[in-house]
Design a protein around this motif. Structure first.
Motif, PDB file in Angstrom:
ATOM      1  N   THR A 149       0.826  -1.208   0.000  1.00 16.99           N
ATOM      2  CA  THR A 149       0.000   0.000   0.000  1.00 16.99           C
ATOM      3  C   THR A 149       0.859   1.256   0.000  1.00 16.99           C
ATOM      4  N   ARG A 169      -6.048   7.252 -11.470  1.00 15.69           N
ATOM      5  CA  ARG A 169      -6.859   6.032 -11.508  1.00 15.69           C
ATOM      6  C   ARG A 169      -6.036   4.830 -11.985  1.00 15.69           C
ATOM      7  N   THR A 224      -3.972   3.676  -9.039  1.00 14.71           N
ATOM      8  CA  THR A 224      -4.813   3.080  -7.989  1.00 14.71           C
ATOM      9  C   THR A 224      -5.318   1.696  -8.388  1.00 14.71           C
ATOM     10  N   LYS A 247      -4.346  -2.017  -6.728  1.00 11.49           N
ATOM     11  CA  LYS A 247      -5.417  -2.807  -6.116  1.00 11.49           C
ATOM     12  C   LYS A 247      -5.434  -4.230  -6.650  1.00 11.49           C
ATOM     13  N   VAL A 266      -8.891  -3.683   3.699  1.00 15.70           N
ATOM     14  CA  VAL A 266      -9.359  -2.970   2.503  1.00 15.70           C
ATOM     15  C   VAL A 266     -10.022  -1.647   2.876  1.00 15.70           C
ATOM     16  N   LEU A 267     -10.812  -1.672   3.946  1.00 17.18           N
ATOM     17  CA  LEU A 267     -11.453  -0.437   4.395  1.00 17.18           C
ATOM     18  C   LEU A 267     -10.403   0.574   4.874  1.00 17.18           C
ATOM     19  N   GLN A 309      -7.293   0.649   3.909  1.00 16.33           N
ATOM     20  CA  GLN A 309      -6.496   1.074   2.764  1.00 16.33           C
ATOM     21  C   GLN A 309      -7.227   2.142   1.953  1.00 16.33           C
ATOM     22  N   LYS A 310      -8.525   1.977   1.817  1.00 16.12           N
ATOM     23  CA  LYS A 310      -9.311   2.978   1.081  1.00 16.12           C
ATOM     24  C   LYS A 310      -9.272   4.326   1.780  1.00 16.12           C
ATOM     25  N   ASP A 311      -9.488   4.308   3.103  1.00 14.93           N
ATOM     26  CA  ASP A 311      -9.426   5.560   3.857  1.00 14.93           C
ATOM     27  C   ASP A 311      -8.015   6.131   3.879  1.00 14.93           C
ATOM     28  N   VAL A 333      -5.668   5.950   1.538  1.00 12.90           N
ATOM     29  CA  VAL A 333      -5.396   6.646   0.273  1.00 12.90           C
ATOM     30  C   VAL A 333      -6.127   7.980   0.228  1.00 12.90           C
ATOM     31  N   THR A 334      -7.371   7.969   0.682  1.00 11.07           N
ATOM     32  CA  THR A 334      -8.150   9.220   0.691  1.00 11.07           C
ATOM     33  C   THR A 334      -7.497  10.266   1.573  1.00 11.07           C
TER      34      THR A 334
END
Length: 713
Positions: free
Chosen positions: A302, A387, A390, A394, A419-420, A422-424, A426-427
């Motif tokens: 990540t 994109r 990203t 992924k 995964v949750l 990792q999403k936060d 990156v944001t």
């Protein structure tokens, strides 16, 4: 950057050093000894070695950011473990190894790099390179800190907001963790107690996050509103104190834009951006710690995404900042054009200039559209590249998750939680990079605000002279003057003249002769370049500002009225003025009878800029506004040109009967100039002739020729 090579070599050296020591200690089964003292000793030794390598590679001139990075990288593990033992007393130092483990190495590496990068972007060093880019960063840092200082009155609000912000972020960070626990409980053998514990924990942190987020948002918005109020008040106060040349150089629409849009944008740099900055930093650190606990392999993968996205966002911010500056200028120009056309719609309509104004407005819109178009293209390219990065990473992470699950190193719930996270993650990293770019943009807006806020008027500062009795004798002593926009063309050339109390003096002459320039100097709209303008023997700047403009009243050819009632316009600028005084001044200006015919009388609204009244009525109200002050000096600059003949005679009769009042009349066609006690003929910025009407007519000079040409019916 120039030090990227050194950064890479030091990083490679650190990984080799750690790998060798870790492997050796594991083979010798000595990895669990050392304790906190050993960890600190290893960190200090590691820092000394790295610092030496940095000196050698950079020829004994290492960049400050490299020194900071090396110190944070080496000392973060012992600092972290020391803090953990203080926060969690049950922890023991006996289980600590001499060399930090893989998860701690990854955490230290990422945290130190992100922290130093954030510091370098937000607070560049003052020394070293003195190029334009470096100076811009230094100025941005100084301006940002200045904005922060303006927030000092809101320290209590901001402190409470940051407290609730930290609590909200901590609660949000644990929500995915408990979601993973719920999935693990449902996917395996059901255990009621474990399920209720996971559900209860998730509900508790969710409620805490919602409550603290609401309090945090309210406090930040309150602080932002208070800051905007203070900044607008300070900026407006400084703007109205500026000299007249300043307003000739800066258009009203542009100043209004700075007062509104730029002040709001500047406030974001502290309130909103600080909110996002602290939130993202705290949440990123917490999620990184939990992600390392789930899987250091996935965390390392990540982390590859972060530098790539940071690089893309940094490049995008560089272009975006320039586009934003261009858009600000375009918006100010569009607002100025619209304000001029709408405000002078009568003039536009009378000269059939609607199409021309539309063309000018469309051209300004076209310029703004082109800037927005280029900005959109850059944004689309940036989004596409982001994109691609990203999605590619992924896919790689999913393949790695499959291998870890097959090997029994990860559970389904842990994968979901990761995964949750990792999403936060990156944001939050995107927000961190965006905030630094946006801060540069808001600092750009702050620079324009501070430019106007720091500007001092070029006029001499008003004195404290305010005598109880004022005779009203005015004198010009060898006064020379030119306008700032026309410095090669003098408006007055060594003018000397006198105005005596109880006398009416008339300034006459062709256009451009210097009459209005004399009036502007008397009103202290400008300062003479040479010579002095004296009132009772004292220079005008020695008098108090309020006192001078109460004792000296000016009525211009095109008086300005403000939206509001007639009474408000007559008593404008006075405190405690009674209605009786207002009516008395209106009677002297021959406007009282007309006001009484109105349905609301003195409370009648005059409309935008007095648009509900005729030119003559506006001039009468302006004369009443001057007379209500009971001035000792009255200046009329074509002040009765819009009146009918009866009103002119009535007003002139009042002025002629004023005892002890110094009256200066500037006129082109007034027949009553011949009734003045003293007439001064000006041409080319000089006094050509002066005397009474009979004396000037007998001399058969310029006055007589102009009188025969302009003053006859």
């Amino acid at each position: 950057m120039a030090y990227l090579k050194t950064y890479g070599l030091v990083l490679l050296y650190d990984l080799v050093l750690w790998g060798a020591l870790w492997t050796g200690l594991v083979l010798l089964e000595f990895s669990s000894s050392g304790g906190l003292v050993g960890l600190w000793a290893f960190g200090a030794l590691r820092w000394a070695l790295h610092h030496s390598i940095t000196l050698v590679l950079s020829e004994r001139k290492p960049q400050p950011v490299l020194r900071r990075w090396v110190a944070v990288l080496c000392l973060l593990p012992p600092v972290f473990e020391s803090g953990r033992m203080v926060m969690v007393p049950a922890s023991t130092a006996d289980d600590l190894g001499l060399v930090p483990g893989p998860s701690m190495v990854v955490l230290a590496l990422v945290s130190s790099t992100v922290a130093c990068l954030a510091w370098e972007l937000g607070f560049p060093d003052d020394g070293g390179n003195q190029g334009k880019e470096k100076k811009k960063k230094q100025e941005a840092r100084a301006q940002l800190m200045r904005v922060v200082r303006y927030c000092k009155p809101d320290t209590l609000y901001l402190a409470a907001a940051f407290l609730f912000l930290s609590l909200a972020v901590i609660c949000e960070t644990f929500i995915p963790y408990y979601q993973g626990k719920v999935i693990d409980t449902l996917s395996g053998q059901y255990q009621h107690n474990s399920f209720m514990y996971a559900i209860g924990g998730m509900g508790l942190v969710s409620l805490g996050s919602a409550l603290c987020s609401g309090l945090r948002g309210g406090l930040f918005m309150c602080s932002l509103s208070r800051l905007n109020k203070r900044m607008r008040h300070m900026l407006f106060h400084n703007l109205v104190q500026q000299d007249i040349p300043f307003f000739e150089e800066n258009k009203p629409g542009s100043l209004v834009s700075r007062l509104g849009y730029d002040v709001d944008k500047m406030g974001r740099s502290v309130a909103l951006n600080s909110n996002v900055l602290v939130r993202s930093l705290v949440k990123t650190a917490g999620m990184l710690f939990l992600m390392l606990g789930l899987s250091w392999q996935l965390t390392l993968l990540t982390m590859v995404e972060m530098p790539l996205l940071t690089l893309l966002q940094t490049k995008y911010n560089t272009y975006n900042q320039e586009f934003i500056k261009q858009l600000q200028d375009c918006q100010a120009q569009i607002k100025e054009l619209a304000s001029q056309a709408i405000g002078a719609v009568r003039t536009v309509r009378s000269f059939r200039a609607e199409e021309k104004e539309q063309d000018r407005y469309n051209q300004a819109l076209e310029r703004m559209y082109k800037v927005q178009e280029h900005k959109g293209i850059i944004s689309a390219i940036h989004l596409l590249l982001r994109r691609v990065v990203t999605v590619g990473l992924k896919v790689a992470m999913l393949f790695l998750c499959r291998r870890l699950i097959s090997a029994g190193q990860l559970s389904i719930g842990s994968v979901l939680a990761f995964v949750l996270f990792q999403k936060d993650m990156v944001t939050n990293m995107k927000q961190l990079v965006y905030v630094f770019g946006d801060m540069l943009c808001t600092v750009g807006a702050a620079a324009k605000v501070f430019t106007f806020l720091d500007r001092k008027p070029d006029q001499k500062e008003a004195g404290e002279l305010a005598p109880a009795k004022l005779q009203g004798k005015l004198a010009f002593h060898h006064v020379s003057f030119y306008y700032p926009s026309r410095q090669n063309t003098p408006a007055l050339k060594a003018v000397s003249l006198e105005l005596h109390p109880g006398k009416m003096t008339a300034l006459v002459g062709p256009s451009g002769g210097g009459k209005s320039s004399c009036v502007s100097l008397l009103a202290r709209l400008y300062e003479p370049m040479e010579g002095q303008v004296l009132l009772d023997g004292q220079p005008l700047h020695c008098y108090q500002h309020q006192y001078l403009h109460q004792k000296m009243a000016l009525v211009s050819q095109e008086p300005v009225l403000f939206s509001g009632s007639i009474r408000h316009n007559i008593e404008y600028g006075l405190v405690g003025c009674t209605l009786e005084k207002v009516k008395e001044a209106a009677k002297s200006a021959n406007i009282h009878d007309f006001i009484c015919t109105l349905e609301q009388g003195y409370d009648t609204d005059v409309g935008e800029c007095g648009g509900q009244l005729s030119s003559g009525q506006k001039q009468c109200i302006a004369i009443a506004r001057a007379l209500v002050r009971e001035p000792r000096v009255l200046i009329l600059d074509e002040a009765t040109s819009g009146m009918d003949i009866n009103t002119q005679h009535a007003v002139q009769g009042v002025l002629a009967g004023s005892v002890g009042l110094t009256v200066l009349v500037v006129a082109h066609r007034l027949q009553t100039v011949e009734k003045a006690d003293h007439i001064i003929f000006m041409e080319g910025g000089e006094v050509v002739e002066q005397g009474t009407h009979q004396e000037l007519m007998a001399s058969k000079g310029r006055y007589r020729r102009l009188k025969e040409k302009l003053f006859e019916d």
